[in-house]
Design a protein around this motif. Structure first.
Motif, PDB file in Angstrom:
ATOM      1  N   LEU A 108     -12.085 -11.739 -17.349  1.00  0.00           N
ATOM      2  CA  LEU A 108     -12.348 -10.430 -17.802  1.00  0.00           C
ATOM      3  C   LEU A 108     -11.137  -9.444 -17.661  1.00  0.00           C
ATOM      4  CD1 LEU A 108     -14.117  -7.864 -18.194  1.00  0.00           C
ATOM      5  CD2 LEU A 108     -14.469  -7.890 -15.724  1.00  0.00           C
ATOM      6  N   VAL A 109     -10.615  -9.040 -19.117  1.00  0.00           N
ATOM      7  CA  VAL A 109      -9.421  -8.363 -19.150  1.00  0.00           C
ATOM      8  C   VAL A 109      -9.654  -6.822 -19.302  1.00  0.00           C
ATOM      9  CG1 VAL A 109      -7.316  -8.322 -20.471  1.00  0.00           C
ATOM     10  CG2 VAL A 109      -8.475 -10.633 -20.122  1.00  0.00           C
ATOM     11  N   LEU A 110      -9.329  -6.074 -18.402  1.00  0.00           N
ATOM     12  CA  LEU A 110      -9.809  -4.594 -18.670  1.00  0.00           C
ATOM     13  C   LEU A 110      -8.302  -3.663 -19.041  1.00  0.00           C
ATOM     14  CD1 LEU A 110     -11.907  -4.284 -15.363  1.00  0.00           C
ATOM     15  CD2 LEU A 110     -12.475  -4.659 -17.509  1.00  0.00           C
ATOM     16  N   ARG A 169      -4.509 -10.585 -12.132  1.00  0.00           N
ATOM     17  CA  ARG A 169      -3.180 -10.458 -12.686  1.00  0.00           C
ATOM     18  C   ARG A 169      -2.976  -9.332 -13.241  1.00  0.00           C
ATOM     19  NH1 ARG A 169       2.165 -12.483 -13.151  1.00  0.00           N
ATOM     20  NH2 ARG A 169       2.862 -12.679 -15.426  1.00  0.00           N
ATOM     21  N   ARG A 170      -2.075  -8.405 -13.038  1.00  0.00           N
ATOM     22  CA  ARG A 170      -2.005  -7.244 -13.742  1.00  0.00           C
ATOM     23  C   ARG A 170      -0.801  -7.078 -14.509  1.00  0.00           C
ATOM     24  NH1 ARG A 170      -4.621  -2.062 -11.097  1.00  0.00           N
ATOM     25  NH2 ARG A 170      -6.471  -3.061 -10.389  1.00  0.00           N
ATOM     26  N   VAL A 171      -0.937  -6.812 -15.905  1.00  0.00           N
ATOM     27  CA  VAL A 171       0.479  -6.842 -16.514  1.00  0.00           C
ATOM     28  C   VAL A 171       0.713  -5.464 -17.519  1.00  0.00           C
ATOM     29  CG1 VAL A 171       1.662  -7.908 -18.727  1.00  0.00           C
ATOM     30  CG2 VAL A 171       0.098  -9.418 -17.288  1.00  0.00           C
ATOM     31  N   ARG A 172       1.203  -4.682 -17.172  1.00  0.00           N
ATOM     32  CA  ARG A 172       1.460  -3.385 -17.590  1.00  0.00           C
ATOM     33  C   ARG A 172       0.201  -2.543 -17.111  1.00  0.00           C
ATOM     34  NH1 ARG A 172       4.467  -3.632 -23.451  1.00  0.00           N
ATOM     35  NH2 ARG A 172       6.375  -4.664 -23.012  1.00  0.00           N
ATOM     36  N   ASP A 173      -0.607  -2.037 -18.069  1.00  0.00           N
ATOM     37  CA  ASP A 173      -1.777  -1.383 -17.725  1.00  0.00           C
ATOM     38  C   ASP A 173      -3.030  -2.270 -17.779  1.00  0.00           C
ATOM     39  OD1 ASP A 173      -0.144   1.113 -17.554  1.00  0.00           O
ATOM     40  OD2 ASP A 173      -0.517   1.834 -19.688  1.00  0.00           O
ATOM     41  N   GLY A 174      -2.664  -3.380 -18.147  1.00  0.00           N
ATOM     42  CA  GLY A 174      -4.243  -4.152 -18.102  1.00  0.00           C
ATOM     43  C   GLY A 174      -4.037  -5.105 -16.955  1.00  0.00           C
ATOM     44  N   ALA A 175      -5.181  -5.577 -16.844  1.00  0.00           N
ATOM     45  CA  ALA A 175      -5.657  -6.595 -15.589  1.00  0.00           C
ATOM     46  C   ALA A 175      -6.594  -7.672 -16.096  1.00  0.00           C
ATOM     47  CB  ALA A 175      -6.499  -5.745 -14.402  1.00  0.00           C
TER      48      ALA A 175
END
Length: 281
Positions: A108-110, A169-175
């Motif tokens: 699930l990518v938020l 896993r968080r990358v910049r403003d996405g998780a």
């Protein structure tokens, strides 16, 4: 615990089914590919629709970064190789997890999660999984199952036996919130494999990091726990049906040119991360 809609207010989702792909834009569709793909989705999701991605990988043990510090890691990796399993080091949290064709992974990518806690993202995944199975059980609990592999506060269990675990896993403003679900087969056999890996890779040596003492009896597949023949394909249909219930529109766009450029970079990073482990197999 927060419900799905407390965290995910969007009504349009991107849906990606990568469970049957043998290749992804020229790269073998292995766990290395999946972690690179999720990074790219998290990188580009800001300001756009959330994504739900399904993936399955045959006979792979995914290691966490702490696992790479095991004193006899090479022996553990060789044991896995002798059993027919590939070892891959992921870039998200957690410890060793066994994957095979009976394990469904859901990402699930938020977007825009800077104001959303890590725990709220976990709880969104928990509530979504409960919804996908609400007609089969109301007994899914989320707490650490001691003796399981990759233990954590958001282990999913029924009757005290774990069938799923979640990492983030968080990358910049996405998780990217990633869950593995033991759907088919015998959970104890997967747990025994991971236990054997740790026995070979640790050999009873005291370590600064607290690796799990895996007890196979505390793990099982959903099919075993529910007493029905639940398949990965059936679970995929449940995920899609649940997503249709909570959304107004689902899009299935492939990667854009910009996403493909970043995928090549992220995939190369995953290969680099895994050079040492790949040399042990």
């Amino acid at each position: 615990m927060k419900n799905w809609e407390d965290v995910v207010s969007h009504r349009q989702f991107r849906y990606l089914d990568h469970t049957r792909k043998k290749f992804f834009h020229g790269k073998p569709n292995t766990a290395l590919t999946s972690f690179a793909v999720d990074d790219v989705l998290a990188l580009f999701v800001s300001g756009t629709d959330p994504a739900v991605r399904l993936w399955v990988h045959s006979d792979t043990v995914v290691l966490g970064i702490p696992d790479t510090r095991l004193p006899y890691l090479a022996e553990g990796v060789r044991l896995l190789s002798e059993r027919g399993y590939q070892a891959v080091v992921r870039n998200s949290g957690g410890l060793a997890v066994a994957l095979d064709d009976g394990v469904l992974n859901i990402s699930l990518v938020l977007p825009d999660v800077r104001g959303v806690s890590i725990y709220d993202c976990y709880e969104a995944m928990v509530s979504f999984i409960r919804y996908t199975l609400h007609d089969l059980t109301d007994g899914i609990e989320a707490y650490e199952i001691v003796g399981s592999y990759c233990p954590g506060d958001y282990d999913l269990s029924i009757g005290g036996r774990k069938f799923a675990g979640i990492s983030q896993r968080r990358v910049r403003d996405g998780a990217a919130i990633q869950i593995y679900m033991d759907v088919e087969g015998k959970g104890q056999e997967r747990a025994q494999l991971v236990r054997d890996f740790y026995d070979a890779a640790r050999k009873g040596v005291e370590t600064k990091f607290n690796y799990p003492d895996v007890e196979p009896d505390v793990m099982a597949s959903l099919s075993e726990l529910l007493g029905i023949e639940l398949t990965v394909e059936a679970m995929k249909q449940r995920v899609l049906a649940a997503l249709e219930d909570v959304s107004e529109q689902i899009v299935t766009d492939d990667f854009s040119d910009d996403e493909l450029v970043q995928f090549a970079k992220r995939y190369a990073q995953m290969v680099k991360r895994n050079e040492d482990v790949a040399g042990m197999q």
